[in-house]
Design a protein around this motif. Structure first.
Motif, mmCIF file in Angstrom:
data_model
loop_
_atom_site.group_PDB
_atom_site.id
_atom_site.type_symbol
_atom_site.label_atom_id
_atom_site.label_comp_id
_atom_site.label_asym_id
_atom_site.label_seq_id
_atom_site.Cartn_x
_atom_site.Cartn_y
_atom_site.Cartn_z
ATOM 1 N N MET A 1 1.054 -1.109 -0.245
ATOM 2 C CA MET A 1 0.094 0.177 0.153
ATOM 3 C C MET A 1 0.954 1.184 0.083
ATOM 4 S SD MET A 1 -2.231 1.165 3.353
ATOM 5 C CE MET A 1 -0.914 1.557 4.160
ATOM 6 N N LYS A 2 0.318 2.083 -1.052
ATOM 7 C CA LYS A 2 0.898 3.348 -1.097
ATOM 8 C C LYS A 2 0.305 4.570 -0.111
ATOM 9 C CE LYS A 2 3.178 7.083 -3.682
ATOM 10 N NZ LYS A 2 3.799 7.458 -5.444
ATOM 11 N N PHE A 3 0.287 4.885 1.201
ATOM 12 C CA PHE A 3 -0.174 6.191 1.628
ATOM 13 C C PHE A 3 0.386 7.133 1.577
ATOM 14 C CE2 PHE A 3 2.978 4.877 5.083
ATOM 15 C CZ PHE A 3 3.255 5.784 5.103
ATOM 16 N N TYR A 4 0.044 8.510 1.681
ATOM 17 C CA TYR A 4 -0.295 10.263 2.311
ATOM 18 C C TYR A 4 -0.754 10.502 3.489
ATOM 19 C CZ TYR A 4 0.587 10.064 -3.492
ATOM 20 O OH TYR A 4 1.230 10.056 -4.858
ATOM 21 N N LEU A 5 -0.134 11.405 3.598
ATOM 22 C CA LEU A 5 0.080 11.817 5.087
ATOM 23 C C LEU A 5 0.137 13.018 5.022
ATOM 24 C CD1 LEU A 5 0.720 9.779 8.715
ATOM 25 C CD2 LEU A 5 0.567 12.338 8.218
ATOM 26 N N CYS A 6 -0.639 13.661 5.473
ATOM 27 C CA CYS A 6 -0.700 15.324 6.039
ATOM 28 C C CYS A 6 -1.331 15.857 6.880
ATOM 29 C CB CYS A 6 -1.762 15.532 4.393
ATOM 30 S SG CYS A 6 -1.238 17.755 4.420
ATOM 31 N N ILE A 7 -0.765 16.910 7.561
ATOM 32 C CA ILE A 7 -0.908 17.124 8.837
ATOM 33 C C ILE A 7 -1.403 19.114 8.645
ATOM 34 C CG2 ILE A 7 -0.736 15.696 10.348
ATOM 35 C CD1 ILE A 7 2.084 17.254 11.010
ATOM 36 N N ASP A 8 -2.024 19.644 9.282
ATOM 37 C CA ASP A 8 -2.099 20.955 9.301
ATOM 38 C C ASP A 8 -2.401 22.041 10.433
ATOM 39 O OD1 ASP A 8 -2.006 24.094 7.724
ATOM 40 O OD2 ASP A 8 -3.945 23.705 7.623
ATOM 41 N N ASP A 9 -2.393 23.381 10.999
ATOM 42 C CA ASP A 9 -2.562 23.794 11.961
ATOM 43 C C ASP A 9 -2.026 22.845 13.103
ATOM 44 O OD1 ASP A 9 -3.419 25.753 13.290
ATOM 45 O OD2 ASP A 9 -5.380 26.042 12.880
ATOM 46 N N GLY A 64 4.400 6.802 1.971
ATOM 47 C CA GLY A 64 5.313 5.725 2.283
ATOM 48 C C GLY A 64 4.827 4.744 2.007
ATOM 49 N N GLU A 65 4.738 3.572 2.066
ATOM 50 C CA GLU A 65 4.529 2.365 1.722
ATOM 51 C C GLU A 65 4.144 1.232 3.042
ATOM 52 O OE1 GLU A 65 4.682 1.199 -1.531
ATOM 53 O OE2 GLU A 65 5.153 3.058 -2.216
ATOM 54 N N ALA A 66 3.527 0.249 3.015
ATOM 55 C CA ALA A 66 3.514 -0.292 4.462
ATOM 56 C C ALA A 66 2.631 -1.239 3.927
ATOM 57 C CB ALA A 66 2.867 0.627 5.028
ATOM 58 N N PRO A 67 2.782 -2.135 4.323
ATOM 59 C CA PRO A 67 1.263 -2.948 4.482
ATOM 60 C C PRO A 67 -0.623 -2.805 4.303
ATOM 61 C CG PRO A 67 3.005 -4.286 5.921
ATOM 62 C CD PRO A 67 3.446 -2.472 5.148
ATOM 63 N N ASP A 68 -1.384 -3.142 3.502
ATOM 64 C CA ASP A 68 -1.799 -2.579 3.789
ATOM 65 C C ASP A 68 -3.234 -2.683 5.707
ATOM 66 O OD1 ASP A 68 -2.550 -2.969 1.221
ATOM 67 O OD2 ASP A 68 -3.124 -4.470 0.385
ATOM 68 N N GLU A 69 -2.938 -3.882 5.544
ATOM 69 C CA GLU A 69 -3.582 -4.178 7.395
ATOM 70 C C GLU A 69 -2.531 -3.506 7.849
ATOM 71 O OE1 GLU A 69 -0.255 -7.035 6.798
ATOM 72 O OE2 GLU A 69 -1.714 -6.752 5.388
ATOM 73 N N ALA A 70 -1.567 -2.210 7.905
ATOM 74 C CA ALA A 70 -1.197 -1.125 8.873
ATOM 75 C C ALA A 70 -1.754 -0.186 8.749
ATOM 76 C CB ALA A 70 0.665 -0.918 8.599
ATOM 77 N N LEU A 71 -2.709 0.307 7.858
ATOM 78 C CA LEU A 71 -2.884 1.689 7.632
ATOM 79 C C LEU A 71 -4.032 1.784 8.918
ATOM 80 C CD1 LEU A 71 -4.197 4.124 5.686
ATOM 81 C CD2 LEU A 71 -6.036 2.394 5.766
ATOM 82 N N THR A 72 -4.659 1.213 9.796
ATOM 83 C CA THR A 72 -4.656 2.141 10.967
ATOM 84 C C THR A 72 -4.284 2.582 12.175
ATOM 85 O OG1 THR A 72 -5.938 -0.078 10.873
ATOM 86 C CG2 THR A 72 -6.588 1.384 13.000
ATOM 87 N N THR A 73 -2.948 1.026 12.065
ATOM 88 C CA THR A 73 -1.865 1.687 13.369
ATOM 89 C C THR A 73 -1.304 2.529 12.802
ATOM 90 O OG1 THR A 73 -1.209 -0.074 13.120
ATOM 91 C CG2 THR A 73 0.506 0.873 13.516
ATOM 92 N N ILE A 74 -0.941 3.276 11.037
ATOM 93 C CA ILE A 74 -0.419 4.929 11.246
ATOM 94 C C ILE A 74 -1.172 5.836 11.066
ATOM 95 C CG2 ILE A 74 0.038 6.211 9.068
ATOM 96 C CD1 ILE A 74 1.621 3.167 7.403
ATOM 97 N N ILE A 75 -2.504 5.444 11.367
ATOM 98 C CA ILE A 75 -3.530 6.697 11.692
ATOM 99 C C ILE A 75 -3.987 6.733 12.447
ATOM 100 C CG2 ILE A 75 -5.983 7.370 11.760
ATOM 101 C CD1 ILE A 75 -6.585 5.801 9.217
#
Length: 250
Positions: A1-9, A64-75
């Motif tokens: 899985m390719k993921f995009y992560l952004c933060i603001d303010d 970044g890159e991560a396994p599909d099942e890692a999405l919840t962990t990353i969030i």
């Protein structure tokens, strides 16, 4: 899985910056064993009296890159870090997109482009996020940061907006480097002539006349240069690089 992560303010005038927090989240993700992760890009958004911001109204994004099942962990990791370090008085927002090659993200990219040109609302952001089934969450204050967080993901996907956080840290000012040497730096993938947008040969000499920055252009980290009064290629100052985003990329 390719993921995009952004933060603001996430900051106030006395706290660490949003870019530093984004880098902290990036390092935590890597320590979890995921990656590789890209460098962080800074995306300048619209400056207007109706938009609350600390100093520049910019969001910070990486992918970044991560396994599909890692999405919840990353969030969860990113959300917990924001909840812990976001400054008093800030209005943090978090956006995480699990990229799907079969999907079309035109609406999301357009949201990012519009966020550089006009005032958008939280309702606008939530509608766009719902349409793309991505994670968008508030982490304090008014939660207004979800607008910039979503816009940052859209602009990173767009691929022609934003500057790479930090300067050319491993190159000395007032020194001359061949393009091939500069391309060994992690934040330089291409060196282009500002006027023609042509790629310069590896043997071309570049004068680092100032603490310049690279930008995201056609999904690559690009150092733009131009010829000086001595007909030698030289870097642009950071302030001028930042102004390019007002009209050049979009």
């Amino acid at each position: 899985m390719k993921f995009y992560l952004c933060i603001d303010d996430t900051d106030n005038l006395d706290s660490i910056g949003t870019g530093t927090i984004a880098e902290q989240i990036r390092e935590k993700i890597i320590r979890q064993g995921y990656g590789p992760c890209s460098l962080v890009t800074r995306h300048q958004l619209y400056i207007h009296e109706d938009i609350p911001y600390t100093s520049h109204n910019s969001s910070m994004c990486f992918h970044g890159e991560a396994p599909d099942e890692a999405l919840t962990t990353i969030i969860d990791l990113a959300a917990e870090h924001l909840d812990t370090v976001a400054a008093v008085g800030s209005d943090p927002g978090l956006c995480v997109l699990a990229y799907d090659e079969s999907c079309h993200y035109d609406e999301l990219m357009e949201f990012g482009i519009q966020a550089k040109q006009t005032v958008l609302t939280k309702a606008d952001a939530l509608t766009c996020a719902h349409n793309h089934q991505l994670h968008l969450s508030e982490h304090g204050g008014t939660g207004q940061g979800i607008i910039g967080a979503l816009a940052g993901v859209g602009l990173r996907l767009f691929g022609c907006d934003g500057e790479i956080k930090g300067a050319l840290k491993n190159a000395a000012i007032n020194q001359t480097y061949a393009v091939a040497e500069l391309k060994k730096l992690p934040e330089v993938e291409q060196v282009l002539d500002l006027t023609s947008k042509e790629t310069l040969a590896d043997t071309t000499l570049i004068s680092l006349a100032n603490r310049s920055k690279t930008v995201l252009y056609r999904n690559q980290y690009v150092l733009f240069v131009r010829k000086d009064d001595n007909n030698q290629y030289a870097t642009l100052p950071k302030a001028e690089i930042r102004r390019l985003g007002e009209h050049f990329y979009v």
